[in-house]
Motif scaffolding. Structure first.
Motif, PDB file in Angstrom:
ATOM      1  N   TRP A 122       0.839  -1.199   0.000  1.00  0.00           N
ATOM      2  CA  TRP A 122       0.000   0.000   0.000  1.00  0.00           C
ATOM      3  C   TRP A 122       0.875   1.251   0.000  1.00  0.00           C
ATOM      4  O   TRP A 122       0.671   2.175  -0.786  1.00  0.00           O
ATOM      5  N   ALA A 147       1.421   3.900  -3.166  1.00  0.00           N
ATOM      6  CA  ALA A 147       0.929   5.266  -2.944  1.00  0.00           C
ATOM      7  C   ALA A 147       2.009   6.313  -3.196  1.00  0.00           C
ATOM      8  O   ALA A 147       1.699   7.495  -3.381  1.00  0.00           O
ATOM      9  N   GLY A 185       0.073   8.329  -5.602  1.00  0.00           N
ATOM     10  CA  GLY A 185      -0.962   7.296  -5.726  1.00  0.00           C
ATOM     11  C   GLY A 185      -2.250   7.758  -5.065  1.00  0.00           C
ATOM     12  O   GLY A 185      -2.239   8.616  -4.184  1.00  0.00           O
ATOM     13  N   GLU A 186      -3.372   7.190  -5.503  1.00  0.00           N
ATOM     14  CA  GLU A 186      -4.680   7.572  -4.983  1.00  0.00           C
ATOM     15  C   GLU A 186      -5.347   6.398  -4.284  1.00  0.00           C
ATOM     16  O   GLU A 186      -5.806   5.463  -4.939  1.00  0.00           O
ATOM     17  N   PRO A 187      -5.395   6.435  -2.935  1.00  0.00           N
ATOM     18  CA  PRO A 187      -6.079   5.364  -2.209  1.00  0.00           C
ATOM     19  C   PRO A 187      -7.563   5.338  -2.561  1.00  0.00           C
ATOM     20  O   PRO A 187      -8.182   6.376  -2.776  1.00  0.00           O
ATOM     21  N   TRP A 216      -8.407  -1.027  -2.634  1.00  0.00           N
ATOM     22  CA  TRP A 216      -7.972  -0.578  -3.966  1.00  0.00           C
ATOM     23  C   TRP A 216      -7.075   0.638  -3.825  1.00  0.00           C
ATOM     24  O   TRP A 216      -7.314   1.521  -3.000  1.00  0.00           O
ATOM     25  N   ILE A 217      -6.081   0.705  -4.705  1.00  0.00           N
ATOM     26  CA  ILE A 217      -5.219   1.881  -4.779  1.00  0.00           C
ATOM     27  C   ILE A 217      -4.771   2.046  -6.225  1.00  0.00           C
ATOM     28  O   ILE A 217      -4.492   1.071  -6.918  1.00  0.00           O
ATOM     29  N   ASP A 242      -1.891   3.670  -8.516  1.00  0.00           N
ATOM     30  CA  ASP A 242      -0.532   4.191  -8.371  1.00  0.00           C
ATOM     31  C   ASP A 242      -0.353   5.483  -9.173  1.00  0.00           C
ATOM     32  O   ASP A 242      -1.282   5.940  -9.854  1.00  0.00           O
ATOM     33  N   SER A 298      -4.411   0.436 -11.452  1.00  0.00           N
ATOM     34  CA  SER A 298      -5.179   0.066 -10.258  1.00  0.00           C
ATOM     35  C   SER A 298      -4.708  -1.271  -9.700  1.00  0.00           C
ATOM     36  O   SER A 298      -4.461  -2.219 -10.450  1.00  0.00           O
ATOM     37  N   GLY A 328     -10.360   1.777   3.572  1.00  0.00           N
ATOM     38  CA  GLY A 328      -9.513   2.057   2.417  1.00  0.00           C
ATOM     39  C   GLY A 328      -8.484   0.944   2.391  1.00  0.00           C
ATOM     40  O   GLY A 328      -8.730  -0.145   1.892  1.00  0.00           O
ATOM     41  N   LYS A 329      -7.306   1.242   2.999  1.00  0.00           N
ATOM     42  CA  LYS A 329      -6.321   0.174   3.180  1.00  0.00           C
ATOM     43  C   LYS A 329      -6.931  -0.829   4.154  1.00  0.00           C
ATOM     44  O   LYS A 329      -7.494  -0.448   5.180  1.00  0.00           O
TER      45      LYS A 329
END
Length: 160
Positions: A92, A96, A100-102, A107-108, A110, A115, A146-147
């Motif tokens: 994670w 990120a 990167g967009e959490p 899902w994340i 980069d 994705s 999220g994470k």
């Protein structure tokens, strides 16, 4: 089919080599392979990178500098199956880096727009439990994260 099986092609707009080196730095069992460059025949600038073959965690990829015509979206993602929270945190954090967009539910996206789903193996077992109440509690907990937090998932799964 050749014995080497399938290769995933990732289309970039000039960042193919940078992205390949980034992914190789994140995953074990990874390496950069052949780097192909444009010649005077074009269509790119002679000497600039057109493709980079690389392996990330044993999976074969080719990064292609194809231009701005196509971009990544969430319709395709890569799942990273993690043994424990330390692995979840590692992937994670690394994905990120640099913008990167959490997202929700593990899902994340980069910094290149690719994705990823960072999934603890424990979650797969919990949501697949034959007890529908346990599976539902784990699923509800996942939907609020999220994470993914394994301790939180386990607590919900157990009914806490």
């Amino acid at each position: 089919m050749a014995t080497e099986g399938l290769t995933t092609c990732l289309w970039f707009d000039g960042e193919a080599e940078e992205a390949a080196r980034h992914y190789v730095s994140i995953f074990e069992n990874s390496r950069i392979g052949r780097i192909s460059r444009y010649t005077e025949a074009g269509p790119g600038v002679p000497g600039s990178v057109i493709t980079v073959d690389f392996v990330a965690n044993g999976h074969r990829f080719v990064a292609l500098n194809g231009g701005p015509q196509f971009t990544f979206n969430e319709a395709v993602s890569f799942q990273i199956h993690c043994a424990d929270q330390e692995e979840v945190d590692h992937y994670w954090t690394r994905l990120a880096e640099g913008g990167g967009e959490p997202g929700p539910c593990g899902w994340i996206k980069d910094k290149y727009g690719v994705s990823w789903q960072v999934l603890p193996e424990a979650l797969i077992a919990m949501i697949g439990d034959p007890d529908p109440e346990k599976a539902a509690r784990a699923t509800r907990a996942m939907l609020g994260m999220g994470k993914l937090d394994i301790a939180g998932l386990e607590k919900a799964y157990a009914g806490g």
